[in-house]
Design a protein around this motif. Sequence first.
Motif, mmCIF file in Angstrom:
data_model
loop_
_atom_site.group_PDB
_atom_site.id
_atom_site.type_symbol
_atom_site.label_atom_id
_atom_site.label_comp_id
_atom_site.label_asym_id
_atom_site.label_seq_id
_atom_site.Cartn_x
_atom_site.Cartn_y
_atom_site.Cartn_z
ATOM 1 N N ARG A 153 -7.646 -29.328 -18.686
ATOM 2 C CA ARG A 153 -7.876 -30.540 -19.478
ATOM 3 C C ARG A 153 -8.828 -31.512 -18.760
ATOM 4 N N LEU A 154 -8.432 -32.013 -17.596
ATOM 5 C CA LEU A 154 -9.246 -33.034 -16.945
ATOM 6 C C LEU A 154 -10.658 -32.544 -16.654
ATOM 7 N N SER A 155 -10.779 -31.345 -16.108
ATOM 8 C CA SER A 155 -12.099 -30.841 -15.723
ATOM 9 C C SER A 155 -12.987 -30.542 -16.925
ATOM 10 N N ARG A 156 -12.394 -30.472 -18.125
ATOM 11 C CA ARG A 156 -13.161 -30.161 -19.335
ATOM 12 C C ARG A 156 -13.486 -31.398 -20.169
ATOM 13 N N LEU A 157 -13.092 -32.579 -19.701
ATOM 14 C CA LEU A 157 -13.383 -33.801 -20.446
ATOM 15 C C LEU A 157 -14.872 -34.111 -20.411
ATOM 16 N N PRO A 158 -15.410 -34.725 -21.454
ATOM 17 C CA PRO A 158 -16.840 -35.041 -21.482
ATOM 18 C C PRO A 158 -17.247 -35.925 -20.310
ATOM 19 N N GLY A 159 -18.270 -35.493 -19.591
ATOM 20 C CA GLY A 159 -18.825 -36.307 -18.523
ATOM 21 C C GLY A 159 -18.091 -36.260 -17.201
ATOM 22 N N VAL A 160 -16.980 -35.533 -17.101
ATOM 23 C CA VAL A 160 -16.228 -35.477 -15.851
ATOM 24 C C VAL A 160 -16.930 -34.541 -14.872
ATOM 25 N N THR A 161 -17.199 -35.045 -13.681
ATOM 26 C CA THR A 161 -17.881 -34.253 -12.661
ATOM 27 C C THR A 161 -16.961 -33.822 -11.527
ATOM 28 N N GLY A 162 -15.743 -34.390 -11.469
ATOM 29 C CA GLY A 162 -14.806 -33.996 -10.428
ATOM 30 C C GLY A 162 -13.564 -34.865 -10.444
ATOM 31 N N THR A 163 -12.561 -34.443 -9.698
ATOM 32 C CA THR A 163 -11.317 -35.213 -9.590
ATOM 33 C C THR A 163 -10.837 -35.210 -8.147
ATOM 34 N N ARG A 164 -10.095 -36.239 -7.775
ATOM 35 C CA ARG A 164 -9.422 -36.316 -6.481
ATOM 36 C C ARG A 164 -7.970 -36.667 -6.748
ATOM 37 N N ARG B 204 0.405 -49.348 -29.594
ATOM 38 C CA ARG B 204 1.359 -48.286 -29.921
ATOM 39 C C ARG B 204 1.836 -47.640 -28.619
ATOM 40 N N THR B 205 2.660 -46.603 -28.755
ATOM 41 C CA THR B 205 3.229 -45.911 -27.609
ATOM 42 C C THR B 205 2.963 -44.417 -27.731
ATOM 43 N N VAL B 206 2.618 -43.779 -26.612
ATOM 44 C CA VAL B 206 2.539 -42.314 -26.563
ATOM 45 C C VAL B 206 3.747 -41.832 -25.777
ATOM 46 N N PRO B 207 4.772 -41.290 -26.444
ATOM 47 C CA PRO B 207 5.978 -40.855 -25.726
ATOM 48 C C PRO B 207 5.629 -39.894 -24.595
ATOM 49 N N PRO B 208 6.094 -40.166 -23.368
ATOM 50 C CA PRO B 208 5.734 -39.339 -22.210
ATOM 51 C C PRO B 208 6.552 -38.053 -22.136
ATOM 52 N N ASP B 209 6.290 -37.154 -23.066
ATOM 53 C CA ASP B 209 6.975 -35.864 -23.069
ATOM 54 C C ASP B 209 6.317 -34.964 -22.018
ATOM 55 N N ILE B 210 6.627 -35.230 -20.758
ATOM 56 C CA ILE B 210 5.949 -34.553 -19.657
ATOM 57 C C ILE B 210 6.393 -33.105 -19.501
ATOM 58 N N TRP B 211 7.420 -32.700 -20.232
ATOM 59 C CA TRP B 211 7.976 -31.359 -20.057
ATOM 60 C C TRP B 211 7.246 -30.321 -20.896
ATOM 61 N N THR B 212 6.411 -30.749 -21.834
ATOM 62 C CA THR B 212 5.617 -29.805 -22.620
ATOM 63 C C THR B 212 4.408 -29.357 -21.802
ATOM 64 N N ARG B 213 3.982 -28.127 -22.018
ATOM 65 C CA ARG B 213 2.833 -27.609 -21.262
ATOM 66 C C ARG B 213 1.550 -28.285 -21.756
ATOM 67 N N PRO B 214 0.604 -28.522 -20.860
ATOM 68 C CA PRO B 214 -0.669 -29.133 -21.264
ATOM 69 C C PRO B 214 -1.378 -28.288 -22.316
ATOM 70 N N VAL B 215 -1.976 -28.950 -23.287
ATOM 71 C CA VAL B 215 -2.747 -28.253 -24.321
ATOM 72 C C VAL B 215 -4.181 -28.144 -23.823
ATOM 73 N N PRO B 216 -4.680 -26.935 -23.580
ATOM 74 C CA PRO B 216 -6.030 -26.785 -23.019
ATOM 75 C C PRO B 216 -7.099 -27.347 -23.965
ATOM 76 N N LEU B 217 -8.127 -27.929 -23.382
ATOM 77 C CA LEU B 217 -9.298 -28.348 -24.131
ATOM 78 C C LEU B 217 -10.309 -27.211 -24.119
#
Length: 350
Positions: free
Chosen positions: A126-137, A333-346
Amino acid sequence: MPPTEYVLSEADRAVIHALQIAPRAGWSRLAPVLGSRPDTLAQRWARITAAGTGWCGTLGLHTGETPPCLAWIEVLCTGERSRVRSDLLTEDPHVLSVFEVTGDRAMLLFVAFPDLSMLDEHIATRLSRLPGVTGTRTHLVTAVHRSGPRWRLDRLTPTQTHQLIDLPGRPHEAGGTAVPSLRPEDRRLVLAMTADSRLSVAELARRQGRSESSTRRQLIRLESTGTIVHSCRPAPLHSGWPVSVVLWADSPAADVAAAPPIVHLRETVEFMSITGPHSLAIVLTLRSLEDLPACASTLVRRMPGLRIADSFVVLRCHKFAAQVLGPDGRRTRTVPPDIWTRPVPLPPRR
């Protein structure tokens, strides 16, 4: 007055301060302390929440045998801002907070996952596939010395604060003890309370399809053990403390035990030990940017050995503790933090 024009008054801030101490206390119990009528307080709170200038919410993330995997992630991006990128991050249930910040990193995220493998999957798909993302730390959180729900406004007198301490609904302070895990059947209740921790037991029972008596026992169990944490927050830009700053800092390991002087500093919202080139993450809230040098000096004076390595100012907060904020800083609004679901790939970028 239209909701978009409603701003916090001194009386509003007093109500928020009271709810920060006792988030689920009834209006009839709060009224004598605040010198008002229960119906007046209820109406005032309804106006605050409708305007998005304040809210009560709940978080509970601990499931399984180990604590949740928490992390700060610096997202390195190309120069232009991308609404698609910020929208995708804001809608992600694993991303609790989204900040646009100064410096060479474009965005800073606070995330939660059940384990390291799911965090790795999220970064890769997900993160590495976001538009314009060149890296993460990624900086893993190894200890939380102070968290956002502990931060307070400064509108009540010491006498009023003392009167609220023993009221029902006051957040549990675990005092360093192990936090029991959420049971799978608890998750629906926790996610229902993310947007409003003041929901009645009857409404929580209805949403879960359970009886009121069993829901009341469930809520008492979760509150009394510190498994869930209720909080009340003013919208940052309307709180009187509109400037947020994140610091990366270093300190000898032994000195972290001397952290209470920093933990109890009014400007300190969050204080965590992290992995990576720096050992500490400190989140501050300030009345103005001009206060930053004096606050940084106070931190160093109170904790000898502390070295501030980097600082970056939050230009815009898109999301804070699962609450989505508009451009004017109000909750939308609120985005419920359902952290237990697997990430949905982009989809992979072309």
